[in-house]
Design a protein around this motif. Structure first.
Motif, PDB file in Angstrom:
ATOM      1  N   LEU A  62       0.846  -1.188   0.000  1.00  0.00           N
ATOM      2  CA  LEU A  62       0.000   0.000   0.000  1.00  0.00           C
ATOM      3  C   LEU A  62       0.881   1.237   0.000  1.00  0.00           C
ATOM      4  CD1 LEU A  62      -1.648  -2.388   1.373  1.00  0.00           C
ATOM      5  CD2 LEU A  62      -2.852  -0.624   2.664  1.00  0.00           C
ATOM      6  N   ASP A  63       0.599   2.182  -0.904  1.00  0.00           N
ATOM      7  CA  ASP A  63       1.354   3.429  -0.851  1.00  0.00           C
ATOM      8  C   ASP A  63       0.935   4.232   0.376  1.00  0.00           C
ATOM      9  OD1 ASP A  63      -1.002   4.831  -1.490  1.00  0.00           O
ATOM     10  OD2 ASP A  63      -0.374   5.318  -3.531  1.00  0.00           O
ATOM     11  N   ALA A  64       1.608   5.353   0.614  1.00  0.00           N
ATOM     12  CA  ALA A  64       1.374   6.099   1.859  1.00  0.00           C
ATOM     13  C   ALA A  64      -0.069   6.547   1.989  1.00  0.00           C
ATOM     14  CB  ALA A  64       2.314   7.306   1.914  1.00  0.00           C
ATOM     15  N   GLY A  65      -0.674   6.992   0.886  1.00  0.00           N
ATOM     16  CA  GLY A  65      -2.068   7.425   0.947  1.00  0.00           C
ATOM     17  C   GLY A  65      -3.004   6.287   1.266  1.00  0.00           C
ATOM     18  N   GLU A  66      -2.791   5.139   0.630  1.00  0.00           N
ATOM     19  CA  GLU A  66      -3.620   3.960   0.890  1.00  0.00           C
ATOM     20  C   GLU A  66      -3.394   3.455   2.312  1.00  0.00           C
ATOM     21  OE1 GLU A  66      -6.302   0.892  -0.681  1.00  0.00           O
ATOM     22  OE2 GLU A  66      -5.518   2.650  -1.713  1.00  0.00           O
ATOM     23  N   ALA A  67      -2.135   3.458   2.767  1.00  0.00           N
ATOM     24  CA  ALA A  67      -1.829   2.981   4.114  1.00  0.00           C
ATOM     25  C   ALA A  67      -2.478   3.863   5.176  1.00  0.00           C
ATOM     26  CB  ALA A  67      -0.315   2.930   4.321  1.00  0.00           C
ATOM     27  N   ALA A  68      -2.502   5.168   4.928  1.00  0.00           N
ATOM     28  CA  ALA A  68      -3.127   6.076   5.891  1.00  0.00           C
ATOM     29  C   ALA A  68      -4.639   5.907   5.910  1.00  0.00           C
ATOM     30  CB  ALA A  68      -2.760   7.519   5.550  1.00  0.00           C
ATOM     31  N   ALA A  69      -5.241   5.802   4.728  1.00  0.00           N
ATOM     32  CA  ALA A  69      -6.699   5.736   4.642  1.00  0.00           C
ATOM     33  C   ALA A  69      -7.251   4.389   5.080  1.00  0.00           C
ATOM     34  CB  ALA A  69      -7.142   6.039   3.210  1.00  0.00           C
ATOM     35  N   SER A  70      -6.540   3.303   4.775  1.00  0.00           N
ATOM     36  CA  SER A  70      -7.087   1.968   4.991  1.00  0.00           C
ATOM     37  C   SER A  70      -6.476   1.211   6.155  1.00  0.00           C
ATOM     38  CB  SER A  70      -6.912   1.128   3.723  1.00  0.00           C
ATOM     39  OG  SER A  70      -7.566   1.715   2.612  1.00  0.00           O
ATOM     40  N   ALA A  71      -5.276   1.603   6.588  1.00  0.00           N
ATOM     41  CA  ALA A  71      -4.597   0.844   7.640  1.00  0.00           C
ATOM     42  C   ALA A  71      -4.225   1.688   8.840  1.00  0.00           C
ATOM     43  CB  ALA A  71      -3.347   0.170   7.065  1.00  0.00           C
ATOM     44  N   GLY A  72      -4.589   2.970   8.835  1.00  0.00           N
ATOM     45  CA  GLY A  72      -4.304   3.819   9.981  1.00  0.00           C
ATOM     46  C   GLY A  72      -2.838   4.128  10.179  1.00  0.00           C
ATOM     47  N   VAL A  73      -2.037   4.018   9.121  1.00  0.00           N
ATOM     48  CA  VAL A  73      -0.608   4.321   9.209  1.00  0.00           C
ATOM     49  C   VAL A  73      -0.434   5.816   8.942  1.00  0.00           C
ATOM     50  CG1 VAL A  73       1.673   3.881   8.236  1.00  0.00           C
ATOM     51  CG2 VAL A  73       0.035   1.995   8.494  1.00  0.00           C
ATOM     52  N   GLY A  74      -0.139   6.576   9.980  1.00  0.00           N
ATOM     53  CA  GLY A  74      -0.125   8.028   9.855  1.00  0.00           C
ATOM     54  C   GLY A  74       1.239   8.668   9.765  1.00  0.00           C
ATOM     55  N   ASP A  75       2.289   7.869   9.592  1.00  0.00           N
ATOM     56  CA  ASP A  75       3.641   8.452   9.574  1.00  0.00           C
ATOM     57  C   ASP A  75       4.204   8.626   8.168  1.00  0.00           C
ATOM     58  OD1 ASP A  75       4.119   5.856   8.836  1.00  0.00           O
ATOM     59  OD2 ASP A  75       5.485   5.383  10.491  1.00  0.00           O
ATOM     60  N   GLY A  76       3.354   8.452   7.136  1.00  0.00           N
ATOM     61  CA  GLY A  76       3.818   8.628   5.766  1.00  0.00           C
ATOM     62  C   GLY A  76       4.489   7.415   5.174  1.00  0.00           C
ATOM     63  N   SER A  77       4.474   6.298   5.878  1.00  0.00           N
ATOM     64  CA  SER A  77       5.114   5.083   5.384  1.00  0.00           C
ATOM     65  C   SER A  77       4.225   4.372   4.366  1.00  0.00           C
ATOM     66  CB  SER A  77       5.387   4.110   6.532  1.00  0.00           C
ATOM     67  OG  SER A  77       6.266   4.669   7.480  1.00  0.00           O
ATOM     68  N   ALA A  78       4.873   3.649   3.468  1.00  0.00           N
ATOM     69  CA  ALA A  78       4.180   2.633   2.683  1.00  0.00           C
ATOM     70  C   ALA A  78       4.125   1.367   3.532  1.00  0.00           C
ATOM     71  CB  ALA A  78       4.915   2.376   1.377  1.00  0.00           C
ATOM     72  N   LEU A  79       3.116   0.539   3.300  1.00  0.00           N
ATOM     73  CA  LEU A  79       2.905  -0.649   4.126  1.00  0.00           C
ATOM     74  C   LEU A  79       2.810  -1.885   3.251  1.00  0.00           C
ATOM     75  CD1 LEU A  79       2.185  -1.855   7.002  1.00  0.00           C
ATOM     76  CD2 LEU A  79      -0.214  -1.573   6.317  1.00  0.00           C
ATOM     77  N   LEU A  80       3.585  -2.909   3.580  1.00  0.00           N
ATOM     78  CA  LEU A  80       3.477  -4.211   2.929  1.00  0.00           C
ATOM     79  C   LEU A  80       2.796  -5.170   3.893  1.00  0.00           C
ATOM     80  CD1 LEU A  80       4.242  -5.936   0.407  1.00  0.00           C
ATOM     81  CD2 LEU A  80       6.260  -6.660   1.698  1.00  0.00           C
ATOM     82  N   VAL A  81       1.612  -5.649   3.519  1.00  0.00           N
ATOM     83  CA  VAL A  81       0.884  -6.636   4.315  1.00  0.00           C
ATOM     84  C   VAL A  81       1.370  -8.006   3.856  1.00  0.00           C
ATOM     85  CG1 VAL A  81      -1.367  -7.529   4.969  1.00  0.00           C
ATOM     86  CG2 VAL A  81      -1.088  -5.091   4.502  1.00  0.00           C
ATOM     87  N   LEU A  82       2.142  -8.668   4.701  1.00  0.00           N
ATOM     88  CA  LEU A  82       2.818  -9.907   4.322  1.00  0.00           C
ATOM     89  C   LEU A  82       2.261 -11.055   5.149  1.00  0.00           C
ATOM     90  CD1 LEU A  82       5.173 -11.102   2.619  1.00  0.00           C
ATOM     91  CD2 LEU A  82       6.673 -10.634   4.572  1.00  0.00           C
ATOM     92  N   GLY A  83       1.861 -12.145   4.477  1.00  0.00           N
ATOM     93  CA  GLY A  83       1.308 -13.285   5.193  1.00  0.00           C
ATOM     94  C   GLY A  83       1.682 -14.607   4.549  1.00  0.00           C
ATOM     95  N   PHE A  84       1.917 -15.619   5.383  1.00  0.00           N
ATOM     96  CA  PHE A  84       2.210 -16.974   4.932  1.00  0.00           C
ATOM     97  C   PHE A  84       1.247 -17.929   5.618  1.00  0.00           C
ATOM     98  CE2 PHE A  84       6.090 -14.645   4.220  1.00  0.00           C
ATOM     99  CZ  PHE A  84       6.566 -15.152   3.013  1.00  0.00           C
ATOM    100  N   GLU A  85       0.949 -19.044   4.941  1.00  0.00           N
ATOM    101  CA  GLU A  85       0.068 -20.041   5.535  1.00  0.00           C
ATOM    102  C   GLU A  85       0.421 -21.419   4.981  1.00  0.00           C
ATOM    103  OE1 GLU A  85      -3.720 -18.547   4.215  1.00  0.00           O
ATOM    104  OE2 GLU A  85      -3.733 -19.901   2.487  1.00  0.00           O
ATOM    105  N   SER A  86       0.066 -22.458   5.723  1.00  0.00           N
ATOM    106  CA  SER A  86       0.319 -23.819   5.275  1.00  0.00           C
ATOM    107  C   SER A  86      -0.593 -24.781   6.019  1.00  0.00           C
ATOM    108  CB  SER A  86       1.777 -24.216   5.517  1.00  0.00           C
ATOM    109  OG  SER A  86       1.995 -25.587   5.196  1.00  0.00           O
ATOM    110  N   ALA A  87      -0.983 -25.835   5.338  1.00  0.00           N
ATOM    111  CA  ALA A  87      -1.706 -26.926   5.985  1.00  0.00           C
ATOM    112  C   ALA A  87      -0.752 -28.009   6.472  1.00  0.00           C
ATOM    113  CB  ALA A  87      -2.709 -27.541   5.009  1.00  0.00           C
ATOM    114  N   ASP A  88       0.526 -27.896   6.103  1.00  0.00           N
ATOM    115  CA  ASP A  88       1.471 -28.983   6.328  1.00  0.00           C
ATOM    116  C   ASP A  88       2.532 -28.691   7.378  1.00  0.00           C
ATOM    117  OD1 ASP A  88       2.781 -31.570   5.311  1.00  0.00           O
ATOM    118  OD2 ASP A  88       4.402 -30.107   5.057  1.00  0.00           O
ATOM    119  N   HIS A  89       2.915 -27.428   7.540  1.00  0.00           N
ATOM    120  CA  HIS A  89       4.074 -27.143   8.390  1.00  0.00           C
ATOM    121  C   HIS A  89       4.014 -25.721   8.921  1.00  0.00           C
ATOM    122  CE1 HIS A  89       5.484 -24.780   4.989  1.00  0.00           C
ATOM    123  NE2 HIS A  89       5.297 -25.825   4.217  1.00  0.00           N
TER     124      HIS A  89
END
Length: 547
Positions: free
Chosen positions: A311-338
């Motif tokens: 998310l760019d800074a505008g998207e991060a501020a509007a959608s994720a509450g990130v107010g410091d001007g940062s861009a945000l990477l929402v990173l996630g991993f999942e597995s059924a095995d390990h």
């Protein structure tokens, strides 16, 4: 879909939109942002809306599965794109379908297509009606009438092949019902578009929907073993196989065909074991460019995160509450095995190489934490923070869009895909073009960008526009901005759509993107499969002359 009633003009459930106090708070915030008053208009009353009388009636044999009720006709007139919702909010329904049919079997679908072909009525396959590109709207000019064919009664999981991790599923099943049916077997389709609650398997297939996975298996195509399709020329089913090199794929002809070549009635779909281990983190970057480089590193590392949304800074501020001007990477991993901590650790290393930090740390969960079922679409676990804030905003965004329509705001999202080498120029030129269009057309407005999907060779950027409109002129303003954005995307090397389909809104640019010989082949396929030209006319190609 239960006893609750869907909104006939807007998104989702009638009782789930923003409350009055929420709308007023949003209007006040927008007034402050754009320096002009923003007022909230009242939603439409179905009883006050005038609908054109039906131009044709179903034959007696089909009457039991057909409706001409006001609610059904109004609710099946449009999809859920901006143009659709604005006109629905205004109470403008000049071209409702004449008949809404609810087939309960493949024989019903065949009978409906035979009737439409014989009388020259347009037949529009309808899944959940969540199209945002004009995919289900049909004026029916030159036709005897329009029949909206709602597949919602064909909604069963017919067969599960557990050793092969596959299931035979009817096209009309909605996302939540499908997952409920698979859960007792410990299986999941794991396809979660934003429209998940209000869209169907058939709709996903017909529009080549993009789903939950940000990498690797990103489109519904990736899960298809075979399709069964009813056309006016006959019923076809491809052979069920894990893979085949026997000529062009028959499935590919119908995936993305948007109901203009046939009606997808069922499919064998590849499934997965339900995720048992998950890890997620919100990674912040000082600049969007740094986040782009980190996202590319993760995409090319062979880690295949389930979620990797930048998310760019505008998207991060509007959608994720990130107010410091940062861009945000929402990173996630999942597995059924390990457990997935090692994959997360390597992903964070890739991010750190480009200045990324995860101030809220990593949240992990596994079977011991009661997460075995994996019902959470984006693999998050709660507990607060920017990731959860973003996810909540993401799931509620369509309801917020309806509230913005009530405030005469101009709202649009458009997405594309391009190579990593082409992205910097595309991003800069699209932003420049759209910001100039917003200034000229609306006097103000914001443009934000995020990545929804990542590939080793490029990202799928998704842009969001919000601007103050002039009440009564919103659609003409939207038309200008949409055209400018679409032109910029195509000129600078992107696709006119990565996962929202073509519909009628994207046709002018799709016609230019599509190779001319393929266009000829598509028209020939249309003539062979739908000789009377009744199936969803105007989608993908110009309508054939009806019989």
């Amino acid at each position: 879909m239960g006893t609750r009633r869907r909104s006939f003009w807007g998104w989702g459930w009638e009782d789930a939109g923003l409350a009055a106090e929420q709308q007023q708070a949003l209007a006040a915030a927008l007034s402050a942002r754009f320096g002009r008053p923003v007022e909230v208009a009242a939603a439409p009353d179905l009883d006050a809306i005038s609908l054109r009388p039906p131009r044709l009636d179903p034959p007696p044999a089909l009457a039991p599965i057909c409706s001409q009720a006001r609610y059904d006709r109004a609710g099946h007139t449009y999809g859920k794109g901006y143009r659709d919702v604005v006109r629905g909010f205004r109470g403008e329904f000049p071209h409702p379908p004449d008949v809404v049919a609810f087939p309960g079997s493949e024989a019903d679908v065949t009978a409906l297509l035979d009737w439409c072909s014989s009388v020259g009525a347009a037949a529009v396959p309808y899944g959940g009606g969540s199209s945002v590109v004009g995919g289900v709207e049909c004026k029916g000019d030159g036709y005897a009438g329009v029949v909206s064919m709602d597949l919602g009664r064909m909604a069963s999981v017919l067969e599960i092949d557990r050793p092969s991790r596959a299931a035979r599923i009817q096209a009309g099943v909605y996302g939540p019902a499908l997952e409920d049916a698979l859960r007792p077997q410990g299986l999941t389709l794991r396809h979660f578009p934003q429209s998940f609650e209000f869209s169907t398997l058939g709709g996903w297939l017909a529009t080549r929907s993009g789903g939950h996975y940000a990498t690797n298996t990103t489109h519904i195509d990736d899960f298809v073993e075979c399709l069964r399709v009813v056309t006016p020329a006959g019923v076809g089913q491809s052979r069920r196989l894990p893979g085949s090199g026997a000529g062009p794929s028959p499935d590919r002809l119908f995936l993305g065909s948007e109901g203009t070549l046939g009606v997808i009635t069922e499919a064998w779909m590849r499934l997965q074991d339900r995720p048992r281990w998950r890890a997620s983190a919100g990674v912040r970057f000082a600049s969007f460019d740094a986040g782009v480089e980190a996202a590319r590193a993760v995409a090319q590392a062979g880690l295949y995160p389930a979620n990797c949304r930048l998310l760019d800074a505008g998207e991060a501020a509007a959608s994720a509450g990130v107010g410091d001007g940062s861009a945000l990477l929402v990173l996630g991993f999942e597995s059924a095995d390990h457990p997935v901590e090692a994959w997360m650790a390597r992903g964070l290393e890739c991010c750190a190489d480009h200045g990324g930090v995860a101030p809220e740390g990593v949240r992990s969960a596994g079977p011991a934490e009661g997460r075995a079922e994996g019902t959470d679409p984006d693999g998050e676990h709660g507990g607060g923070g920017a990731v959860d804030t973003w996810r909540s905003a993401f799931l509620r965004a369509p309801y917020g869009r309806d509230a913005l329509v009530a405030m005469a705001m101009v709202v649009e999202t458009f997405e594309t895909a391009t190579t990593w080498s082409a992205f910097p120029a595309l991003h800069a030129e699209v932003r420049r073009t759209v910001e100039r269009a917003l200034a000229e057309v609306c006097g103000a407005g914001t443009v934000t960008c995020r990545f929804t999907h990542l590939y080793p060779d490029g990202p799928a950027p998704y842009f969001t526009i919000v601007a103050p409109g002039r009440r009564g002129s919103e659609l003409s303003q939207w038309d200008e901005i949409k055209a400018a954005a679409s032109e910029a995307v195509l000129v600078h090397g992107g696709t006119i759509t990565h996962h929202h389909a073509v519909g009628r809104d994207h046709r002018p640019w799709y016609d230019r993107q599509r190779p001319p010989p393929f266009a000829d082949a598509l028209r020939a396929a249309k003539r062979a499969l739908d000789p009377a030209g009744v199936l969803n006319p105007g989608v993908l190609i110009d309508p054939l002359s009806p019989v």
